[in-house]
Design a protein around this motif. Structure first.
Motif, short mmCIF file in Angstrom:
data_model
loop_
_atom_site.label_atom_id
_atom_site.label_comp_id
_atom_site.label_asym_id
_atom_site.label_seq_id
_atom_site.Cartn_x
_atom_site.Cartn_y
_atom_site.Cartn_z
N ASP A 26 -13.37 -27.05 -4.15
CA ASP A 26 -14.37 -26.18 -3.53
C ASP A 26 -15.22 -25.46 -4.57
OD1 ASP A 26 -15.67 -25.05 -1.31
OD2 ASP A 26 -14.42 -23.26 -1.41
N PRO A 29 -20.15 -27.83 -6.92
CA PRO A 29 -21.34 -27.65 -6.06
C PRO A 29 -21.41 -28.66 -4.92
CG PRO A 29 -21.94 -27.58 -8.38
CD PRO A 29 -20.50 -28.03 -8.32
N LEU A 30 -21.10 -29.92 -5.21
CA LEU A 30 -21.16 -31.00 -4.21
C LEU A 30 -22.53 -31.07 -3.52
CD1 LEU A 30 -17.58 -30.64 -2.64
CD2 LEU A 30 -18.39 -32.46 -4.18
N THR A 31 -23.57 -30.84 -4.30
CA THR A 31 -24.93 -30.98 -3.79
C THR A 31 -25.39 -32.43 -3.94
OG1 THR A 31 -25.84 -30.39 -5.93
CG2 THR A 31 -25.52 -28.60 -4.34
N ARG A 32 -26.46 -32.78 -3.25
CA ARG A 32 -26.93 -34.16 -3.28
C ARG A 32 -27.28 -34.61 -4.70
NH1 ARG A 32 -31.44 -35.82 1.00
NH2 ARG A 32 -29.66 -35.24 2.30
N ALA A 33 -27.90 -33.70 -5.47
CA ALA A 33 -28.38 -34.09 -6.80
C ALA A 33 -27.23 -34.51 -7.72
CB ALA A 33 -29.16 -32.93 -7.42
N TYR A 35 -23.92 -35.18 -6.66
CA TYR A 35 -22.76 -35.48 -5.83
C TYR A 35 -21.82 -36.50 -6.50
CZ TYR A 35 -19.95 -36.50 -1.71
OH TYR A 35 -18.91 -36.66 -0.84
N ASP A 38 -19.81 -34.90 -9.17
CA ASP A 38 -18.80 -33.99 -8.64
C ASP A 38 -17.63 -34.74 -8.02
OD1 ASP A 38 -20.22 -31.78 -9.46
OD2 ASP A 38 -21.18 -31.44 -7.52
N LEU A 58 -15.91 -30.33 2.48
CA LEU A 58 -17.22 -30.54 3.11
C LEU A 58 -17.21 -30.10 4.57
CD1 LEU A 58 -18.08 -34.01 1.55
CD2 LEU A 58 -19.09 -31.80 0.95
N ARG A 61 -17.38 -26.32 4.84
CA ARG A 61 -18.72 -25.80 4.57
C ARG A 61 -19.63 -25.99 5.80
NH1 ARG A 61 -19.95 -27.55 -1.77
NH2 ARG A 61 -18.07 -26.53 -2.64
N ARG A 62 -19.47 -27.10 6.49
CA ARG A 62 -20.25 -27.32 7.71
C ARG A 62 -19.80 -26.41 8.85
NH1 ARG A 62 -19.28 -33.36 8.91
NH2 ARG A 62 -19.80 -32.57 10.99
#
Length: 386
Positions: A26, A29-33, A35, A38, A58, A61-62
């Motif tokens: 956790d 970042p697990l962002t698209r850029a 991912y 990560d 994930l 977070r949702r």
């Protein structure tokens, strides 16, 4: 494709080692850029447990829009999609207060958690082993593995949230296609106080239900329908509008519906979607002291601003053509425009660029028909709630 959890995954996630693994991942970042980078780091951190740990991070977070304190919850993707937002679950649970309650499709326990706070005694059951194990982590209530169509309690009030998606994730819109089907549920719990959560997009006019149908909205969106029977049932139709702190107002089919059809006044109201879906536009109009622009269209109009609802002050109106609307907006210097449409085949996203908006002013335009005549009502930008 979402990850399919196994019982072993759930046992790990419920352990101290699992909690530590989730916390470590956790922190990424697990962002698209970034991912892929990560994910590689998650595999380095937790090894062959990376897939269930990543999915848990994930999903949590949702889940911030669905449950309070999601960081302590376990979910599957399908269970989270169907989960009820906390204010809606709390509102529904209020009718169960002081009762012995059985949630016969408890899944991971979102609705069960709300019920357990108000019920005298509460039990949950589900046929899915993985979801039931997650519910045991999420909720402090007795649980049992059981088929919803084979009652394992007596004398309890019953809540059901049947599955409404097929194996490919497509929505089921017919009550007979629910899992379990609505008719089978009604038969299995005949004579019991029963509440069944449904999708609000169903055709309730064709629904074989002799109890109450309640449509509930939250934050301007219709979130669910609930079917009530037995001592739970009140009026045939109810629309309830919720705010963050609970019910803001409700309107029912028992209310008077003698609103007039009238010419446009100073104010327009676009009724909440729960009111429209419940077929209670006329009853709602009476509560506002408003009338309808057309008896087949949901827009309402009156001469005084109604308290507590979003309303639009009419600046000018007339027969709608794209050319005349463009000219009106240009004359008023409107550069930012909200477009509301009922009863006309107009796509706001297609229309907006053709209007060639320019200027510093904001406005709302309501496009509809009165009889067979297309009409445009140019209004001040939303006056918000009083």
């Amino acid at each position: 494709m979402s990850y399919e959890f196994t019982p072993a995954d759930v046992r790990f996630l419920r352990s101290a080692a699992g909690a530590g693994a989730v916390d470590a991942v956790d922190a990424l970042p697990l962002t698209r850029a970034g991912y892929l980078k990560d994910v590689a780091e998650a595999r380095r951190l937790v090894g062959d447990r990376a897939a269930p740990v990543l999915e848990t991070v994930l999903l949590r977070r949702r889940a911030v829009s669905k449950v309070d304190a999601p960081a302590r919850w376990l979910f599957t993707d399908a269970a989270l999609q169907q989960a009820t937002p906390t204010p809606v679950a709390t509102h529904r649970a209020a009718r169960f207060a002081g009762r012995d309650v059985h949630d016969v499709t408890c899944s991971v326990g979102v609705d069960l958690a709300a019920l357990a706070l108000v019920a005298d005694r509460c039990v949950g059951s589900d046929i899915d082993e993985v979801r039931l194990a997650m519910a045991a982590h999420n909720v402090s209530a007795p649980l049992v593995r059981a088929d919803a169509l084979r009652p394992v309690t007596r004398g309890t009030a019953v809540f059901v949230d049947p599955a409404r998606r097929d194996a490919a994730g497509r929505r089921r819109w017919h009550a007979a296609d629910f899992v379990p089907p609505l008719g089978a549920l009604a038969e299995a719990y005949r004579g019991r106080d029963l509440a069944v959560k449904c999708a609000p997009g169903m055709d309730f006019a064709e629904l074989p239900w002799d109890g109450e149908v309640e449509l509930v909205s939250l934050g301007g969106q219709v979130r669910e329908a609930c079917l009530w029977t037995g001592s739970f049932a009140g009026p045939a139709r109810r629309a309830t509008v919720l705010g963050p702190g609970g019910p803001k107002w409700t309107v029912t089919s028992d209310g008077p519906d003698d609103c007039p059809v009238r010419a446009v006044g100073e104010w327009l109201v676009d009724p909440d979607g729960a009111v429209v879906r419940a077929g209670l536009v006329r009853q709602y109009a009476v509560t506002l002291g408003f009338g309808q622009l057309d008896e087949r269209i949901a827009y309402l109009t009156g001469d005084e601003r109604p308290a507590g609802v979003r309303a639009f002050r009419v600046m000018e109106s007339g027969h709608y053509t794209e050319k005349s609307l463009r000219q009106t907006l240009r004359r008023r210097g409107v550069g930012r425009l909200e477009i509301l449409v009922r009863g006309l085949d107009i796509d706001p996203n297609t229309l907006r660029p053709r209007l060639k908006l320019s200027g510093r002013e904001s406005a709302t335009v309501v496009l509809t028909r009165v009889g067979r005549t297309p009409m445009a009502y140019v209004c001040e930008a939303s006056a918000g709630e009083a």
